[in-house]
Design a protein around this motif. Structure first.
Motif, short mmCIF file in Angstrom:
data_model
loop_
_atom_site.label_atom_id
_atom_site.label_comp_id
_atom_site.label_asym_id
_atom_site.label_seq_id
_atom_site.Cartn_x
_atom_site.Cartn_y
_atom_site.Cartn_z
N ARG A 145 65.20 90.48 -1.50
CA ARG A 145 64.52 89.18 -1.50
C ARG A 145 65.19 88.19 -2.45
NH1 ARG A 145 59.58 87.22 -0.06
NH2 ARG A 145 58.87 89.22 0.74
N SER A 150 61.99 83.95 0.14
CA SER A 150 60.54 83.88 -0.07
C SER A 150 59.95 82.58 0.46
CB SER A 150 60.21 84.02 -1.55
OG SER A 150 60.47 85.32 -1.99
N LEU A 180 55.26 86.69 1.61
CA LEU A 180 55.21 87.23 0.25
C LEU A 180 54.71 88.67 0.16
CD1 LEU A 180 54.13 84.07 -1.76
CD2 LEU A 180 56.42 85.04 -1.48
N ASP A 198 63.83 84.78 -4.23
CA ASP A 198 62.65 83.95 -4.46
C ASP A 198 63.00 82.48 -4.55
OD1 ASP A 198 60.68 85.97 -4.45
OD2 ASP A 198 61.20 86.51 -6.51
N ASP A 244 63.68 83.74 6.46
CA ASP A 244 62.31 83.95 5.96
C ASP A 244 61.45 84.78 6.91
OD1 ASP A 244 62.44 81.55 7.66
OD2 ASP A 244 60.31 81.33 7.21
N ARG A 251 49.40 82.18 0.73
CA ARG A 251 50.03 83.42 0.28
C ARG A 251 49.77 84.56 1.27
NH1 ARG A 251 52.54 84.92 -4.11
NH2 ARG A 251 52.58 87.10 -4.67
#
Length: 175
Positions: free
Chosen positions: A161, A149, A154, A163, A133, A36
């Protein structure tokens, strides 16, 4: 409307290949949650970083990558309604070219070869929308930039965006 769509970590799951190869080489399985806001080479022990950064330069790294969930169905529907191009900055990884071509033939055969762009610098792309991305690709695009995403991006808040490809269904009113 012309929509340009990146490959790696947008329709092809390169993150999963990094995780698989790292586990193969070092016996440790990281997860997408571990990544992340960063990339794998930034969290592995320093002595492994150079090896991980070299993965995409290996001959088979891009061979048979997993498909991002729902990407085939949604991109096909977009292609039925709009002018869709696949645009990959593949020139950095010369071994990737035949694998990306075969992968597109297998999973996205409805994207004609004339609508597949393998480039080095996405600032040359012209279109209405770019789904990518990476900030470095979106920031040089003149149209509407949409970030797809991926674990590494993130924490980025500069872009509209998506997801998932289910979000794209809603955004483009496909259902």
């Amino acid at each position: 409307m012309r929509i340009l769509i990146d490959m790696d970590d947008v329709i092809a799951n390169a993150v999963e290949r990094f995780l698989e190869w790292y586990e193969r080489d070092f016996g440790v399985r990281y997860t997408k949650e571990d990544l992340r806001g960063t990339k794998l080479h930034m969290i592995v022990p320093e002595e492994h970083r150079k090896i991980v950064k070299e993965y995409p330069h290996c001959e088979d790294f891009f061979k048979d990558l997993p498909v991002i969930e729902k990407s085939i169905e949604v991109v096909e529907e977009l292609n039925n309604r709009f002018e869709v191009y696949i645009a990959s900055a593949a020139m950095e990884f010369p071994y990737s070219l035949p694998h990306k071509t075969k992968w597109l033939d297998k999973h996205f055969p409805f994207i004609h070869w004339k609508r597949r762009i393998f480039c080095g610098d996405k600032s040359v792309l012209k279109g209405d929308i770019l789904i990518d991305d990476h900030d470095f690709n979106l920031s040089v695009f003149d149209g509407r930039a949409i970030m797809f995403s991926s674990p590494h991006n993130l924490n980025d808040t500069k872009y509209e965006r998506l997801d998932s490809w289910l979000d794209a269904e809603k955004l483009f009113d496909l259902k």
